[in-house]
Design an enzyme around this catalytic site. Sequence first.
Site, PDB file in Angstrom:
ATOM      1  N   ASP A 178       3.804  31.262  19.540  1.00 55.23           N
ATOM      2  CA  ASP A 178       4.236  30.867  18.195  1.00 55.23           C
ATOM      3  C   ASP A 178       5.097  31.959  17.550  1.00 55.23           C
ATOM      4  O   ASP A 178       4.836  33.149  17.761  1.00 55.23           O
ATOM      5  CB  ASP A 178       3.028  30.668  17.268  1.00 55.23           C
ATOM      6  CG  ASP A 178       2.091  29.550  17.711  1.00 55.23           C
ATOM      7  OD1 ASP A 178       2.115  29.161  18.885  1.00 55.23           O
ATOM      8  OD2 ASP A 178       1.321  29.083  16.855  1.00 55.23           O
ATOM      9  N   ASP A 199       6.321  27.598  21.588  1.00 57.39           N
ATOM     10  CA  ASP A 199       5.336  26.861  20.792  1.00 57.39           C
ATOM     11  C   ASP A 199       5.922  26.715  19.390  1.00 57.39           C
ATOM     12  O   ASP A 199       7.143  26.816  19.229  1.00 57.39           O
ATOM     13  CB  ASP A 199       3.966  27.582  20.823  1.00 57.39           C
ATOM     14  CG  ASP A 199       2.811  26.616  20.570  1.00 57.39           C
ATOM     15  OD1 ASP A 199       2.936  25.781  19.651  1.00 57.39           O
ATOM     16  OD2 ASP A 199       1.795  26.678  21.271  1.00 57.39           O
ATOM     17  N   ASP A 200       5.072  26.526  18.362  1.00 58.16           N
ATOM     18  CA  ASP A 200       5.619  26.332  17.024  1.00 58.16           C
ATOM     19  C   ASP A 200       6.519  27.500  16.609  1.00 58.16           C
ATOM     20  O   ASP A 200       6.165  28.662  16.805  1.00 58.16           O
ATOM     21  CB  ASP A 200       4.479  26.216  16.003  1.00 58.16           C
ATOM     22  CG  ASP A 200       3.615  24.988  16.245  1.00 58.16           C
ATOM     23  OD1 ASP A 200       4.180  23.895  16.451  1.00 58.16           O
ATOM     24  OD2 ASP A 200       2.377  25.112  16.226  1.00 58.16           O
ATOM     25  N   HIS A 221       8.154  24.178  19.786  1.00 54.80           N
ATOM     26  CA  HIS A 221       7.583  22.891  19.399  1.00 54.80           C
ATOM     27  C   HIS A 221       8.010  22.425  18.017  1.00 54.80           C
ATOM     28  O   HIS A 221       7.562  21.393  17.552  1.00 54.80           O
ATOM     29  CB  HIS A 221       6.048  22.959  19.465  1.00 54.80           C
ATOM     30  CG  HIS A 221       5.519  23.131  20.857  1.00 54.80           C
ATOM     31  ND1 HIS A 221       4.176  23.237  21.130  1.00 54.80           N
ATOM     32  CD2 HIS A 221       6.155  23.196  22.050  1.00 54.80           C
ATOM     33  CE1 HIS A 221       4.008  23.373  22.451  1.00 54.80           C
ATOM     34  NE2 HIS A 221       5.197  23.354  23.018  1.00 54.80           N
ATOM     35  N   ARG A 252       7.467  18.626  11.769  1.00 56.33           N
ATOM     36  CA  ARG A 252       6.143  18.176  12.185  1.00 56.33           C
ATOM     37  C   ARG A 252       5.052  18.513  11.154  1.00 56.33           C
ATOM     38  O   ARG A 252       5.002  19.632  10.639  1.00 56.33           O
ATOM     39  CB  ARG A 252       5.773  18.865  13.504  1.00 56.33           C
ATOM     40  CG  ARG A 252       4.484  18.351  14.094  1.00 56.33           C
ATOM     41  CD  ARG A 252       4.214  18.968  15.445  1.00 56.33           C
ATOM     42  NE  ARG A 252       3.299  18.147  16.216  1.00 56.33           N
ATOM     43  CZ  ARG A 252       2.784  18.496  17.388  1.00 56.33           C
ATOM     44  NH1 ARG A 252       3.102  19.650  17.939  1.00 56.33           N
ATOM     45  NH2 ARG A 252       1.963  17.688  18.023  1.00 56.33           N
ATOM     46  N   LYS A 254       0.871  18.119  11.240  1.00 57.48           N
ATOM     47  CA  LYS A 254      -0.230  17.709  12.125  1.00 57.48           C
ATOM     48  C   LYS A 254      -1.573  18.059  11.504  1.00 57.48           C
ATOM     49  O   LYS A 254      -1.817  19.193  11.103  1.00 57.48           O
ATOM     50  CB  LYS A 254      -0.077  18.355  13.511  1.00 57.48           C
ATOM     51  CG  LYS A 254       0.233  19.840  13.512  1.00 57.48           C
ATOM     52  CD  LYS A 254       0.419  20.382  14.941  1.00 57.48           C
ATOM     53  CE  LYS A 254       0.920  21.821  14.937  1.00 57.48           C
ATOM     54  NZ  LYS A 254       1.048  22.448  16.246  1.00 57.48           N
TER      55      LYS A 254
END
Length: 358
Positions: A178, A199-200, A221, A252, A254
């Site tokens: 991340d 990743d993020d 991501h 996003r 989540k």
Amino acid sequence: MKFLPIITAFAVTAVIAAPTKERARCVATSFEQISGTKICSTIAIRGPFTVPANKMVDLTGLKSGTTITITGTITFAKGNLDKNHDLITIGGSNIKIDGTKGTLDGSGPQYWDGKGGNGGINKPKFIRLRKMSGSITGLTVLNSPVHTFAINGCNGITLTNITIDNRGPKYALGHNTDGFDVSSSSGVTIVGAKVYNNDDCLALNSGTNIAFVGNYCNGGHGISIGSIKAGAIVDGVSLTGNTVVNSANAVRIKAYANATGGKVNNVTYADTTLSGITNYGVIIQQDYTNEGATGKPGGAAPITNVNLYNIHGTMTKKGQSVYILCAKCSNFNFQKIAITGGSVAPKCAGIAPKPSGC
Ligand SMILES: *[C@@H]1O[C@H](CO)[C@@H](O)[C@H](O)[C@H]1NC(C)=O
Ligand SMILES: *[C@@H]1O[C@H](CO)[C@@H](O)[C@H](O)[C@H]1NC(C)=O
Ligand SMILES: *[C@@H]1O[C@H](CO)[C@@H](O)[C@H](O)[C@H]1NC(C)=O
């Protein structure tokens, strides 16, 4: 009375001696010298040097108003610390860090095994900002073992022009790298970052009054709010002028279905440019788990007042421009959503009225 002249003479000597002594002590050219700099209000950390394996740099408890200049490359030798440890922790109020000429290298490729934070080789997180206010400018951060920045309990902090590059050898095995993980913080601004990772780019787990502006995210991501777990509140977020390239998702939100006491409110994603997005241009889901989406959304953490404006760009063929799976979502206002190239039709479930783009 008799001793007074002696005391005065001693005091004068001490005052004259202090600046030279403090200057030397305020420069660290090795790991061992860093702890001694913490009494200084102007600190220079000068690479190149290597932080030995299993050692952590502790820059917490800095004096209010401290300025730190980092130059050269500081390499963190591969060790065996796990994800509950951080290679560097920084804390203090009104701290200004100039990293324009500085690089931190976490030796990530020596840890990367495709398992990230979920198992395999022990991997420490890289940089934790704990209860820090102030700023960091221009730092280059390479090869994080797992998460790069953990921003935790910070109030009033601006990170400008930071480069995170987790594309070292074995890049594909560098999971959970991340860029910025933010939790329990308010007044955080991240501007002008370049993030190459797996990743993020941003994972905003909890916080209020957060701005993510003019950043470039490549390979990961996407720009994420969440994952929202029980008790996590995100309120007041502005994510504008960002570019997301060659990533799984772009925009996003989540949340776990069972995130009781959590909520996401007042989020604006605007003027976001996408390209090479493989999965979702926009994904908002209340069925998230670390092991994958369950398909069974829950509304324990409601998602409200989400504004998307001018989200545009391209996806790969298997992509889906917009996907929403909600149980308790309201007041979504989407305008100028123009995401092309994906072959899967947009789908929005559990939100009424359906926002434009669905
Ligand atoms: C950040 O980078 C931009 C573009 O290079 C530059 O104009 C700006 O002055 C930089 N900001 C800081 C605080 O160094
Ligand atoms: C929404 O969040 C923004 C910060 O992104 C803030 O400036 C604004 O006041 C908030 N709006 C409301 C209605 O709270
Ligand atoms: C919430 O759901 C996740 C994923 O299914 C599960 O791992 C976790 O234990 C649940 N938490 C609670 C408090 O039930």
